[in-house]
Design a protein around this motif. Structure first.
Motif, short mmCIF file in Angstrom:
data_model
loop_
_atom_site.label_atom_id
_atom_site.label_comp_id
_atom_site.label_asym_id
_atom_site.label_seq_id
_atom_site.Cartn_x
_atom_site.Cartn_y
_atom_site.Cartn_z
N TRP A 1 0.84 -1.21 0.00
CA TRP A 1 0.00 0.00 0.00
C TRP A 1 0.87 1.26 0.00
O TRP A 1 0.57 2.23 -0.71
CB TRP A 1 -0.92 0.00 1.22
CG TRP A 1 -1.66 1.29 1.39
CD1 TRP A 1 -2.77 1.70 0.71
CD2 TRP A 1 -1.31 2.36 2.28
NE1 TRP A 1 -3.14 2.96 1.13
CE2 TRP A 1 -2.27 3.38 2.08
CE3 TRP A 1 -0.30 2.55 3.22
CZ2 TRP A 1 -2.23 4.57 2.80
CZ3 TRP A 1 -0.26 3.74 3.94
CH2 TRP A 1 -1.22 4.74 3.73
N GLU B 1 2.12 1.98 -3.46
CA GLU B 1 1.07 2.56 -4.30
C GLU B 1 0.85 4.04 -3.95
O GLU B 1 0.66 4.88 -4.83
CB GLU B 1 -0.23 1.78 -4.13
CG GLU B 1 -0.17 0.36 -4.67
CD GLU B 1 -1.41 -0.43 -4.33
OE1 GLU B 1 -2.31 0.12 -3.64
OE2 GLU B 1 -1.50 -1.60 -4.74
N LEU B 2 0.89 4.34 -2.65
CA LEU B 2 0.73 5.73 -2.22
C LEU B 2 1.87 6.59 -2.75
O LEU B 2 1.66 7.71 -3.23
CB LEU B 2 0.68 5.81 -0.70
CG LEU B 2 0.67 7.21 -0.08
CD1 LEU B 2 -0.56 8.00 -0.53
CD2 LEU B 2 0.73 7.14 1.45
N ASP C 1 3.68 6.12 -5.43
CA ASP C 1 3.47 6.33 -6.86
C ASP C 1 2.42 7.40 -7.11
O ASP C 1 2.58 8.25 -8.00
CB ASP C 1 3.04 5.02 -7.52
CG ASP C 1 4.15 3.97 -7.56
OD1 ASP C 1 5.33 4.33 -7.38
OD2 ASP C 1 3.82 2.78 -7.76
N ASP C 2 1.36 7.36 -6.31
CA ASP C 2 0.27 8.33 -6.47
C ASP C 2 0.75 9.73 -6.10
O ASP C 2 0.37 10.73 -6.74
CB ASP C 2 -0.90 7.90 -5.59
CG ASP C 2 -2.23 8.53 -6.03
OD1 ASP C 2 -2.28 9.09 -7.15
OD2 ASP C 2 -3.20 8.45 -5.26
N GLU D 1 3.76 10.89 -6.43
CA GLU D 1 4.58 11.37 -7.54
C GLU D 1 3.72 11.83 -8.70
O GLU D 1 4.06 12.79 -9.40
CB GLU D 1 5.54 10.27 -7.98
CG GLU D 1 6.67 10.02 -7.00
CD GLU D 1 7.62 8.93 -7.44
OE1 GLU D 1 8.80 9.00 -7.06
OE2 GLU D 1 7.18 8.00 -8.16
N ALA D 2 2.59 11.16 -8.90
CA ALA D 2 1.73 11.49 -10.03
C ALA D 2 0.84 12.70 -9.75
O ALA D 2 0.66 13.56 -10.63
CB ALA D 2 0.85 10.29 -10.37
N ARG D 3 0.31 12.80 -8.53
CA ARG D 3 -0.70 13.83 -8.25
C ARG D 3 -0.28 14.83 -7.18
O ARG D 3 -1.00 15.79 -6.90
CB ARG D 3 -2.01 13.17 -7.81
CG ARG D 3 -2.67 12.29 -8.86
CD ARG D 3 -4.12 12.02 -8.50
NE ARG D 3 -4.25 11.19 -7.29
CZ ARG D 3 -5.06 11.48 -6.29
NH1 ARG D 3 -5.79 12.59 -6.30
NH2 ARG D 3 -5.14 10.66 -5.24
N ALA E 1 -2.85 13.44 -3.34
CA ALA E 1 -3.01 12.00 -3.15
C ALA E 1 -3.15 11.62 -1.68
O ALA E 1 -3.51 10.48 -1.37
CB ALA E 1 -1.81 11.27 -3.74
N ALA F 1 6.73 11.36 -1.51
CA ALA F 1 6.91 10.02 -2.06
C ALA F 1 8.20 9.39 -1.56
O ALA F 1 8.24 8.21 -1.18
CB ALA F 1 6.89 10.08 -3.59
#
Length: 245
Positions: free
Chosen positions: A129, A132-133, A135-136, A138-140, A144, A164
């Protein structure tokens, strides 16, 4: 000297100071509702974890690095010992600090937190988990983060990238060190949990059951940031605890 942003509140006195560490995605701003009450007769030091708030550097981005920063912060206070406390990730780091440097800990304050995992499978699921957090993030970016008053109060100089990196380095669980230390804790300990903090109710019970000197307080009408959701009730419980030291 510490390599992180920090602030000293309250007034210098002979009373034992308090070192407070915030949770993941938050910053030292989360303690603002409590500082007047807790600092009325002692110093309270708050700080931003690496990758959080105004701490944009990554030189201490590890559990070991955070423990080293906490030692340096106590030295800034000139305090041989302190009440060491934290919320969520900050509480976990406080347990690690106590396990490694018990001589510097006068008491523990564990808020909406847990001692990590003793089961390898549960730890692996948590770490999946966390990945995944990260990665999120870094993306948003900070969007996030799970909504909550503690993250809403934070401004992160290093943005989503810093969070991140912090997730991968210090939110990730690596072993059962903190859990294994619970029965060895020899200082007064206050466990505080919000009645609506469903993810951490069992963890609070586990700590209260295993720490020999622990007392647990459940704060009604509070979630994962009990100190912000119900500051008056939180301050009252912590002040009573500090008075008894």
């Amino acid at each position: 000297m510490p390599d992180v942003a920090y602030a000293i509140h309250g007034r210098s006195s002979a009373r034992t100071p308090v070192l407070l560490t915030h949770g993941f995605g938050a910053s030292q701003a989360m303690w603002a509702p409590n500082l007047d009450a807790l600092g009325v007769d002692r110093q309270v030091l708050t700080w931003d974890l690496p990758g959080h708030g105004a701490s944009s550097g990554f030189s201490q981005l590890s559990h070991d690095g955070c423990i080293a920063e906490m030692l340096a912060l106590l030295d800034v206070l000139g305090a041989p010992r302190a009440v060491v406390g934290g919320m969520s990730l900050g509480g976990y780091l406080s347990l690690l600090f106590c396990a490694r440097h018990p001589e510097r800990v006068a008491a523990l304050l564990l808020v909406d937190t847990g001692p990590g995992f003793r089961d390898d499978g549960a730890r692996e699921a948590w770490n999946a988990w966390v990945g995944e957090l990260a990665d999120d993030l870094e993306a948003r970016g900070p969007a996030a983060l799970r909504p909550g008053p503690e993250s809403a109060a934070a401004e992160h100089a290093a943005g989503g990238g810093g969070l991140a990196a912090a997730a991968r380095a210090i939110l990730t669980q690596r072993d059962a060190e903190a859990f294994a230390s619970l029965r060895k804790i020899a200082v007064p300990t206050l466990v505080v949990v919000g009645a609506q903090d469903d993810r951490f109710l069992a963890a609070a019970d586990a700590m209260a059951d295993r720490i020999p000197s622990a007392r647990k307080i459940t704060i009604e009408g509070a979630g994962h940031a009990a100190n912000m959701d119900q500051p008056a009730d939180f301050d009252r419980a912590v002040r009573e605890f500090l008075k008894g030291l």
